[in-house]
Write a protein that holds these residues in place. Structure first.
Motif, PDB file in Angstrom:
ATOM      1  N   ILE A 256      27.519  26.245   1.442  1.00  0.00           N
ATOM      2  CA  ILE A 256      27.132  25.082   2.259  1.00  0.00           C
ATOM      3  C   ILE A 256      26.166  25.512   3.350  1.00  0.00           C
ATOM      4  O   ILE A 256      25.149  24.837   3.606  1.00  0.00           O
ATOM      5  N   ALA A 257      26.451  26.629   4.017  1.00  0.00           N
ATOM      6  CA  ALA A 257      25.593  27.106   5.109  1.00  0.00           C
ATOM      7  C   ALA A 257      24.188  27.439   4.587  1.00  0.00           C
ATOM      8  O   ALA A 257      23.179  27.098   5.226  1.00  0.00           O
ATOM      9  N   GLU A 258      24.117  28.091   3.444  1.00  0.00           N
ATOM     10  CA  GLU A 258      22.808  28.433   2.882  1.00  0.00           C
ATOM     11  C   GLU A 258      22.050  27.173   2.456  1.00  0.00           C
ATOM     12  O   GLU A 258      20.815  27.090   2.619  1.00  0.00           O
ATOM     13  N   ASN A 259      22.757  26.196   1.928  1.00  0.00           N
ATOM     14  CA  ASN A 259      22.124  24.950   1.529  1.00  0.00           C
ATOM     15  C   ASN A 259      21.539  24.210   2.722  1.00  0.00           C
ATOM     16  O   ASN A 259      20.409  23.715   2.683  1.00  0.00           O
ATOM     17  N   ARG A 260      22.302  24.148   3.830  1.00  0.00           N
ATOM     18  CA  ARG A 260      21.818  23.458   5.017  1.00  0.00           C
ATOM     19  C   ARG A 260      20.717  24.261   5.729  1.00  0.00           C
ATOM     20  O   ARG A 260      19.837  23.687   6.361  1.00  0.00           O
ATOM     21  N   LEU A 261      20.777  25.583   5.618  1.00  0.00           N
ATOM     22  CA  LEU A 261      19.714  26.408   6.188  1.00  0.00           C
ATOM     23  C   LEU A 261      18.389  26.112   5.483  1.00  0.00           C
ATOM     24  O   LEU A 261      17.334  25.986   6.127  1.00  0.00           O
ATOM     25  N   LYS A 262      18.461  25.989   4.171  1.00  0.00           N
ATOM     26  CA  LYS A 262      17.256  25.678   3.409  1.00  0.00           C
ATOM     27  C   LYS A 262      16.723  24.298   3.774  1.00  0.00           C
ATOM     28  O   LYS A 262      15.493  24.097   3.900  1.00  0.00           O
ATOM     29  N   ALA A 263      17.633  23.347   4.003  1.00  0.00           N
ATOM     30  CA  ALA A 263      17.204  21.999   4.411  1.00  0.00           C
ATOM     31  C   ALA A 263      16.520  22.029   5.774  1.00  0.00           C
ATOM     32  O   ALA A 263      15.532  21.324   6.012  1.00  0.00           O
ATOM     33  N   PHE A 264      17.051  22.825   6.698  1.00  0.00           N
ATOM     34  CA  PHE A 264      16.440  22.940   8.025  1.00  0.00           C
ATOM     35  C   PHE A 264      15.049  23.565   7.921  1.00  0.00           C
ATOM     36  O   PHE A 264      14.106  23.137   8.601  1.00  0.00           O
ATOM     37  N   GLN A 265      14.915  24.590   7.106  1.00  0.00           N
ATOM     38  CA  GLN A 265      13.623  25.253   6.952  1.00  0.00           C
ATOM     39  C   GLN A 265      12.582  24.320   6.338  1.00  0.00           C
ATOM     40  O   GLN A 265      11.401  24.372   6.700  1.00  0.00           O
ATOM     41  N   GLU A 266      13.032  23.470   5.409  1.00  0.00           N
ATOM     42  CA  GLU A 266      12.098  22.510   4.821  1.00  0.00           C
ATOM     43  C   GLU A 266      11.681  21.439   5.825  1.00  0.00           C
ATOM     44  O   GLU A 266      10.541  20.984   5.828  1.00  0.00           O
ATOM     45  N   LYS A 267      12.604  21.080   6.693  1.00  0.00           N
ATOM     46  CA  LYS A 267      12.309  20.049   7.674  1.00  0.00           C
ATOM     47  C   LYS A 267      11.477  20.586   8.831  1.00  0.00           C
ATOM     48  O   LYS A 267      10.615  19.874   9.372  1.00  0.00           O
ATOM     49  N   TYR A 268      11.708  21.839   9.196  1.00  0.00           N
ATOM     50  CA  TYR A 268      10.961  22.460  10.302  1.00  0.00           C
ATOM     51  C   TYR A 268      10.354  23.768   9.802  1.00  0.00           C
ATOM     52  O   TYR A 268      10.863  24.854  10.070  1.00  0.00           O
ATOM     53  N   PRO A 269       9.259  23.695   9.065  1.00  0.00           N
ATOM     54  CA  PRO A 269       8.668  24.908   8.472  1.00  0.00           C
ATOM     55  C   PRO A 269       8.202  25.929   9.503  1.00  0.00           C
ATOM     56  O   PRO A 269       8.190  27.129   9.206  1.00  0.00           O
ATOM     57  N   ASP A 278      17.987  34.872  13.190  1.00  0.00           N
ATOM     58  CA  ASP A 278      18.670  34.693  14.471  1.00  0.00           C
ATOM     59  C   ASP A 278      20.183  34.654  14.258  1.00  0.00           C
ATOM     60  O   ASP A 278      20.702  33.724  13.629  1.00  0.00           O
ATOM     61  N   PRO A 279      20.920  35.652  14.756  1.00  0.00           N
ATOM     62  CA  PRO A 279      22.376  35.688  14.519  1.00  0.00           C
ATOM     63  C   PRO A 279      23.104  34.487  15.089  1.00  0.00           C
ATOM     64  O   PRO A 279      24.067  33.981  14.471  1.00  0.00           O
ATOM     65  N   ARG A 280      22.646  33.993  16.235  1.00  0.00           N
ATOM     66  CA  ARG A 280      23.330  32.859  16.854  1.00  0.00           C
ATOM     67  C   ARG A 280      23.193  31.606  15.986  1.00  0.00           C
ATOM     68  O   ARG A 280      24.155  30.867  15.775  1.00  0.00           O
ATOM     69  N   ALA A 281      21.980  31.379  15.456  1.00  0.00           N
ATOM     70  CA  ALA A 281      21.754  30.205  14.621  1.00  0.00           C
ATOM     71  C   ALA A 281      22.551  30.295  13.324  1.00  0.00           C
ATOM     72  O   ALA A 281      23.152  29.312  12.870  1.00  0.00           O
ATOM     73  N   LEU A 282      22.584  31.477  12.736  1.00  0.00           N
ATOM     74  CA  LEU A 282      23.333  31.647  11.488  1.00  0.00           C
ATOM     75  C   LEU A 282      24.824  31.434  11.707  1.00  0.00           C
ATOM     76  O   LEU A 282      25.517  30.862  10.846  1.00  0.00           O
ATOM     77  N   ARG A 283      25.323  31.900  12.825  1.00  0.00           N
ATOM     78  CA  ARG A 283      26.739  31.707  13.113  1.00  0.00           C
ATOM     79  C   ARG A 283      27.069  30.235  13.325  1.00  0.00           C
ATOM     80  O   ARG A 283      28.101  29.734  12.874  1.00  0.00           O
ATOM     81  N   LYS A 284      26.172  29.502  13.974  1.00  0.00           N
ATOM     82  CA  LYS A 284      26.382  28.064  14.158  1.00  0.00           C
ATOM     83  C   LYS A 284      26.405  27.344  12.815  1.00  0.00           C
ATOM     84  O   LYS A 284      27.214  26.442  12.593  1.00  0.00           O
ATOM     85  N   LEU A 285      25.501  27.738  11.916  1.00  0.00           N
ATOM     86  CA  LEU A 285      25.472  27.125  10.593  1.00  0.00           C
ATOM     87  C   LEU A 285      26.772  27.373   9.833  1.00  0.00           C
ATOM     88  O   LEU A 285      27.334  26.457   9.215  1.00  0.00           O
ATOM     89  N   LEU A 286      27.265  28.607   9.873  1.00  0.00           N
ATOM     90  CA  LEU A 286      28.480  28.943   9.129  1.00  0.00           C
ATOM     91  C   LEU A 286      29.698  28.239   9.723  1.00  0.00           C
ATOM     92  O   LEU A 286      30.577  27.768   8.988  1.00  0.00           O
ATOM     93  N   THR A 287      29.757  28.137  11.043  1.00  0.00           N
ATOM     94  CA  THR A 287      30.882  27.458  11.690  1.00  0.00           C
ATOM     95  C   THR A 287      30.908  25.981  11.320  1.00  0.00           C
ATOM     96  O   THR A 287      31.960  25.409  11.013  1.00  0.00           O
ATOM     97  N   GLN A 288      29.732  25.352  11.328  1.00  0.00           N
ATOM     98  CA  GLN A 288      29.671  23.942  10.963  1.00  0.00           C
ATOM     99  C   GLN A 288      29.954  23.741   9.480  1.00  0.00           C
ATOM    100  O   GLN A 288      30.556  22.746   9.075  1.00  0.00           O
ATOM    101  N   ALA A 289      29.574  24.709   8.647  1.00  0.00           N
ATOM    102  CA  ALA A 289      29.862  24.612   7.214  1.00  0.00           C
ATOM    103  C   ALA A 289      31.361  24.590   6.966  1.00  0.00           C
ATOM    104  O   ALA A 289      31.851  23.856   6.081  1.00  0.00           O
ATOM    105  N   GLN A 290      32.117  25.387   7.711  1.00  0.00           N
ATOM    106  CA  GLN A 290      33.578  25.393   7.555  1.00  0.00           C
ATOM    107  C   GLN A 290      34.171  24.042   7.939  1.00  0.00           C
ATOM    108  O   GLN A 290      35.091  23.536   7.272  1.00  0.00           O
TER     109      GLN A 290
END
Length: 920
Positions: A256-269, A278-290
Motif C-alpha cells: 500500500i505504501a509503495e502504491n501511494r508513493l507512486k501516486a504522489f510522485q505522479e501527482k507531484y513530479p 526522505d526517511p521522514r516521508a517514507l515513515r509517514k507513508l508506511l504509518t498511514q498504510a497500516q
C-alpha cells in the motif's frame, strides 16, 4: 515471564504464585508493545516511543531483524545493500535502512549504531528483553523477574535458538525454555478443550502474523490425570508445521505504501526524486498504510491522507478494497502453501482435520478469510469454519507461560501433556582428531522427532577423538574429546584389560530444540588375580568315621561360606568405580580364611591356597572442547562481557533519567519563583533587596551551562533557591494564618474558663492540687500569648515571625487536654450501711471482714433472710457496687444450700420406715 516475541509487536505474560496469569501493560497502558529499540539518543528508547525516531534516524532503530539472527553470511558483500542479507530480509531497503557491519570472527552481521558502538544482533535483541523485564517487574510491584520463556518459529535453527538464549542471558534472565509460537496457541486452546476419553481430534492452527505465517497440526486427546477418578487431562501432540517468511500482514502495508508513493510522485513530479529518499516521508507513508489497511478490513473504501508529506506538501487520496486486493495478489496466492506443506509433513490430508483456528493479526483481512474459508470447505471432509476462540494477540504469551508452569512444581495449573517435534535433522560422526579416520554418519534425530529426547553414543576407541554435529547435513560444531590417550599411556597402562575402552557420550535434544554433546565417559574392565585359602579335611588315622563325616561336613560348610564371601567380594568390586580400589584384596576373603584356620584342629593339614580371577571396572570423565562453525554463537565470555555492558548502560540511563527529573524540577522552581515574587502576599512580607536576591539567582541558574552537571549539582542549586524563597513563602503563609488566630485563642480560653467553673461548682470531689496545676498552666499560656503578641507587633513583616500558628495551636491543645482530663474524674461511690444481722458492716470491705453469721436453722428463717438478701443484691448491682454484690452472692449461695438441706431432712422424717410391718 513469557514473551511472545513477534517481529512487529511483543507481548509479555507474567506468572506469579497465588496470582492469576496476566498480560503485562506497558507505559502507555497497552497490552502489546512495538518490537523496536531506538539508539538515536544517549539513552535507549523502547516500543512506541522508539517508532517516533524511525523518521529521524532509521538506521538507529533496528526492526524486523529477529529471524535474521543465526543465518550464515560469508562476507561484507552479503550485508551490503542488495546483498544476500537484504534478499533474505525481504522487506526491502526503501522503508528500512540499517547500517550493517560484518563480524568476520563469527561470520555474523552487526548493527553500526554509532561510530563507537557496533552491536551484535543478540545485543540489540537483548535490549527488547531487558525492556520487557522492566515492564514485568513494575507489574510485579518491584519484585525481581529472572526466569524467562520465549516463543520462536517452529523451524528455528540451532543458531537462531542459541542467539535468543544468549540475548535473554545478556538481558539478565535465565531462559527456562524456548516454545514454538503456534504450539503455544495450541496449549492455550487446551485450557478450554479436553476431548472425551478415547476421542482423537486434529486441530489446524493458522497463525498469520506481521512478518510470517505459520501453520501447525496438533492432535488433541485425553488421558487420566491425578488421583481423582475420571479426571481427564488434555494430551497434545504436534504432528507437523510449516512456516512462510514471505507471507505476512506487513508485506501488505509495504505494498500500500509503495502504491501511494507512486501516486504522489505522479501527482507531484518535481518532488518525485526527493520523496523516496526522505526517511521522514517514507515513515509517514508506511504509518498511514497500516491505518488504511485496518480501515479496509471493515470498509470498502479508505482515505489515505498524509499532512506535510514532503516539503510541506500534503497528500490526499483514497484506495478501495478491490484496488488493494489487486496489488496484493502475489501475497494472497501464497495463503494455502504452508497448509499443504504442514499436511504433507504430518502425513495427513484436510479430510483428517476436525477443527481450524485462526490466530495472529493478518487473518482479519477480508480476502484472507474468504480464500481460507473456500480452501477448507473445498478440501475438508465437511465445512470447517474459521475458529476464533483464541485472542490472536495474546494467546501465545499466555500459552508459553502455561507450558513453563506445567514443567514446574512451583505452580498449580491445569495439567496439559504436550509433545512438540523438531523441523531439522541432527546427525553425528566420530572421527580422529587429525582426520585420519572417521566412522559412519549416524542420524540421531530425524525430522519430526519429538523434542526432549535423550540419546547416547556408545563405541570403543583407544585414542582421543572428535564428534561432529550436523544440522540438515551442515556441519555446525566439532567436539574434541581428549584425555583417553593419556589414561591408556599412563595410569591404566599396566592394567590387564578385557577389551578396548568403551566410550559413551550423551547427545540430548532439549525441549528448547538445542542440541549438544555432553558428558563423554570412558570405561575399561580390568582382569586381576587374588589368592583364596581353602581348608583341607583332617587325615588323622585314629579318627572315627562319624568324626570324619562331621569334620567333612564342617569343612564343606566353611568352604561354602568362603565361596559365598568371594561372590560378595566380586559383586562389590564390580560396582567399584575409579582407581582407589586397585591392587586391594577382599577383606571378607581374609576374614573367611582366618576363621577357617582358627577352627582347624592340631591334627589338620596345612590350608590350601588357590588363585581366583576377578574383574574390576574403571571409569573416567573425558575433557570436551567445542569448536563452532560460522555463524558462530556467542561464547560464554562474550555473553558475560555484553551483560556487564548492558548493566552499565542501564545504570547510566537511570542516572540520566534522575538528572532529567531534577533538571525539570529546577526549571519549574525557577519559573515558579518568578511568579511567586509578584504575588501581593509575598510582597507584603519581604523587602525589595530580598526579592532582588531571589530574582538574581533565578537569572544565574537560567543562563548557566548545564552540560556536564552531576546529580549533586542540581540538588545543591535547587536547595539554594529553596533556601532563599522558602522563608518568604513561610512568612506569607503565617501572615494569612495569623489573621484569625486571636479569635481562636479567645475561644479556647473561654472553653477552659467554662470547664474551670463547672469543676468548681459541680465537682467538689476533685482534689484542689489538680485544679491548681491546671490553673497555673492556663496563666502561663496567657502570659506567653500576651508576650508574643507584643513582640510580633514590634517586628516588621519582612522578618521571621515571633510565633507560628502551629506553635499556638499546639499549646492550646495541650491546655485543653489538661482540663478535659480533670473533667473526666468520676465521683467516688457512696457506701450504704448494712441492715439485719450484718448491720454492723457499713461497706463491702467491712461486710467481708465482719464475722459471717450462722445460717438459720428453720426453713422459714432461711426463706425470709434469702428474700431480704436478694433485694440488697439487686440494689448493689444498680448502684454499681459490685464488690458488695459479690459478698451478698456468696451469702445467698450458703443460704440456698441450707434451705435444700432442711427440706431434705423434713421429707425424710415424714416418710415411714419400710422395715416395719404395716397394720392390718
Amino acid at each position: 515471564m513469557s514473551i511472545d516475541l513477534g517481529h512487529e509487536f511483543f507481548k509479555v505474560a507474567l506468572m506469579r504464585q497465588g496470582v492469576p496469569l496476566e498480560i503485562v501493560l506497558n507505559g502507555h497502558s497497552k497490552r502489546k508493545t512495538a518490537t523496536a529499540t531506538s539508539f538515536w539518543e544517549a539513552s535507549r528508547v523502547f516500543g512506541d516511543d522508539a517508532l517516533t525516531h524511525v523518521g529521524k534516524a532509521p538506521d538507529k532503530v533496528p526492526m524486523f531483524y529477529k529471524h535474521m539472527l543465526g543465518w550464515n553470511f560469508t562476507s561484507e558483500a552479503d550485508v551490503a545493500v542488495g546483498g544476500d542479507w537484504w534478499k533474505s530480509f525481504a522487506l526491502g531497503d526503501k522503508f528500512y535502512k540499517f547500517n550493517l557491519g560484518y563480524g568476520a570472527e563469527r561470520g555474523a552481521p552487526t548493527f553500526k549504531l554509532s561510530d563507537l558502538n557496533e552491536a551484535e544482533g543478540e545485543e540489540v535483541l537483548a535490549s527488547i528483553i531487558f525492556f520487557a523485564k522492566q515492564m514485568a517487574e513494575e507489574s510485579a510491584e518491584g519484585k525481581p523477574v529472572r526466569d524467562l520463556v520465549v516463543t520462536v518459529p517452529s523451524d528455528a535453527t540451532l543458531r537462531q535458538r542459541q542467539a535468543i538464549v544468549a540475548a535473554g542471558e545478556i538481558a539478565g534472565c535465565r531462559v527456562l525454555s524456548l516454545v514454538h509460537e503456534t504450539s503455544a496457541f495450541a496449549v492455550q486452546r487446551a485450557v478450554d478443550v479436553t476431548p472425551d476419553k478415547g476421542v482423537s481430534e486434529v486441530y489446524l492452527f493458522y497463525n498469520a502474523g506481521s512478518r510470517k505465517t505459520e501453520v501447525s497440526l496438533v492432535r488433541f486427546e485425553s488421558r487420566i490425570a491425578g488421583m481423582v477418578a475420571g479426571k481427564l487431562a488434555p494430551v497434545l501432540t504436534v504432528l507437523g508445521s510449516a512456516v512462510d517468511y514471505a507471507l505476512g500482514g506487513h508485506f501488505l502495508d509495504i505494498l500500500i505504501a509503495e502504491n501511494r508513493l507512486k501516486a504522489f510522485q505522479e501527482k507531484y513530479p518535481k518532488l518525485a526524486s526527493g520523496v523516496e529518499k526522505d526517511p521522514r516521508a517514507l515513515r509517514k507513508l508506511l504509518t498511514q498504510a497500516q491505518k488504511t489497511k485496518a480501515i479496509l478490513s471493515s470498509n470498502k473504501v479508505a482515505p489515505f491522507i498524509v499532512e506535510s508529506l514532503f516539503q510541506d506538501q500534503d497528500f490526499q487520496s483514497t484506495i478501495n478494497r478491490a484496488e488493494f486486493e489487486k496489488i496484493s495478489e502475489g501475497i494472497f496466492s501464497r495463503l494455502t502453501a504452508p497448509v499443504e506443506k504442514a499436511l504433507k509433513d504430518a502425513n495427513l490430508t484436510m479430510k483428517d482435520v476436525n477443527h481450524v483456528e485462526v490466530v495472529g493479526g493478518a487473518w482479519r483481512v477480508p480476502k484472507v478469510q474468504e480464500m481460507l474459508s473456500e480452501y477448507f470447505k473445498k478440501e475438508g471432509s465437511s465445512e470447517l469454519p474459521l475458529g476464533q476462540h483464541l485472542n490472536g494477540e495474546e494467546a501465545a504469551a499466555m500459552g508459553g507461560a502455561l507450558m513453563a508452569a506445567n514443567f514446574s512444581s512451583s505452580f498449580r495449573v491445569k495439567k496439559i501433556f504436550f509433545s512438540d517435534i523438531t523441523a531439522h535433522e541432527y546427525a553425528v560422526q566420530v572421527t580422529a582428531l587429525d582426520g585420519s579416520w572417521e566412522k559412519n554418519l549416524t542420524t540421531l534425530y530425524p525430522v519430526g522427532t519429538p523434542l526432549g529426547g535423550k540419546k547416547k553414543l556408545s563405541f570403543s576407541l583407544e585414542e582421543d577423538f572428535m564428534v561432529k554435529l550436523f544440522e540438515d547435513g551442515v556441519l555446525m560444531s566439532e567436539y574434541s574429546v581428549t584425555g583417553l590417550k593419556e589414561l591408556l599411556d599412563g595410569k591404566w597402562k599396566e592394567y590387564n584389560m578385557t577389551g578396548p575402552p568403551k566410550i559413551t557420550a550423551s547427545v540430548p535434544l532439549e525441549m528448547s530444540g538445542i542440541i549438544e554433546v555432553k558428558q563423554p565417559l570412558v570405561t575399561i574392565e580390568e582382569l586381576y588375580w587374588v589368592n583364596v585359602t581353602k581348608e583341607k579335611p583332617n587325615k588323622t588315622a585314629n579318627a572315627t568315621s562319624n568324626k570324619t563325616a562331621n569334620t567333612t561336613d564342617d569343612a564343606k560348610g566353611d568352604e561354602a561360606k568362603v565361596e559365598g564371601d568371594e561372590a560378595k567380594i566380586e559383586g562389590d568390586e564390580a560396582k567399584a568405580e575409579g582407581d582407589e580400589a586397585e591392587g586391594e584384596e577382599s577383606k571378607e576373603a581374609e576374614t573367611a580364611t582366618e576363621n577357617a584356620t582358627e577352627n582347624a584342629t592340631e591334627d589338620d593339614a596345612e590350608p590350601e591356597v588357590t588363585w581366583k580371577q576377578k574383574k574390576k571396572k574403571h571409569e573416567k570423565k573425558l575433557t570436551v572442547t567445542r569448536m563452532d562453525y560460522n555463524p558462530k554463537p556467542l561464547t560464554e565470555a562474550r555473553i558475560k562481557e555484553l551483560k556487564k555492558k548492558m548493566e552499565d548502560q542501564a545504570e547510566k540511563e537511570a542516572e540520566v533519567g534522575a538528572l532529567a527529573g531534577l533538571k525539570n524540577e529546577l526549571e519549574a522552581a525557577i519559573y515558579g519563583s518568578r511568579d511567586k515574587l509578584e504575588k501581593d502576599e509575598i510582597i507584603k512580607v519581604s523587602t525589595e533587596p530580598q526579592r532582588e536576591e531571589v530574582t538574581k539567582l533565578c537569572n544565574e541558574l537560567e543562563e548557566q551551562d548545564w552540560t556536564g552537571l552531576k546529580k549533586t549539582d542540581y540538588e545543591n542549586q535547587l536547595k539554594t533557591l529553596q533556601d532563599l524563597l522558602g522563608p518568604l513563602e513561610e512568612r506569607a503563609l503565617e501572615y494569612e494564618a495569623r489573621a484569625d488566630l486571636p479569635d481562636t485563642v479567645k475561644e479556647a480560653l473561654d472553653a477552659v474558663k467554662q470547664m474551670q467553673a463547672h469543676i468548681a461548682k459541680n465537682m467538689s470531689w476533685v482534689n484542689s492540687s489538680k485544679t491548681e496545676a491546671a490553673e497555673k498552666k492556663t496563666d502561663e499560656l496567657k502570659e506567653w500569648w500576651s508576650k508574643k503578641k507584643k513582640q510580633q507587633k514590634e517586628l516588621p513583616l519582612s522578618e521571621a515571625p515571633a510565633y507560628t500558628k502551629v506553635d499556638v495551636l499546639e499549646k492550646l491543645s495541650k491546655l485543653k487536654k489538661e482540663w478535659q482530663k480533670i473533667m473526666k474524674l468520676k465521683k467516688p461511690k457512696e457506701v450504704k450501711p448494712k441492715k439485719g444481722k450484718a448491720s454492723n458492716a457499713t461497706s463491702a470491705d467491712d461486710f467481708a471482714k465482719a464475722e459471717e453469721p450462722a445460717v438459720p436453722g428453720t426453713v422459714e428463717e432461711v426463706e425470709k433472710e434469702l428474700a431480704e438478701l436478694r433485694e440488697k443484691k439487686i440494689a448493689a448491682v444498680e448502684n454499681e457496687d459490685f464488690d458488695a454484690a459479690h459478698v451478698l452472692k456468696q451469702r445467698e449461695q450458703a443460704l440456698v444450700k441450707q434451705l435444700a438441706k432442711l427440706k431434705e431432712d423434713g421429707e425424710a422424717a415424714e416418710k415411714p420406715d419400710s422395715s416395719e410391718k404395716p397394720e392390718l
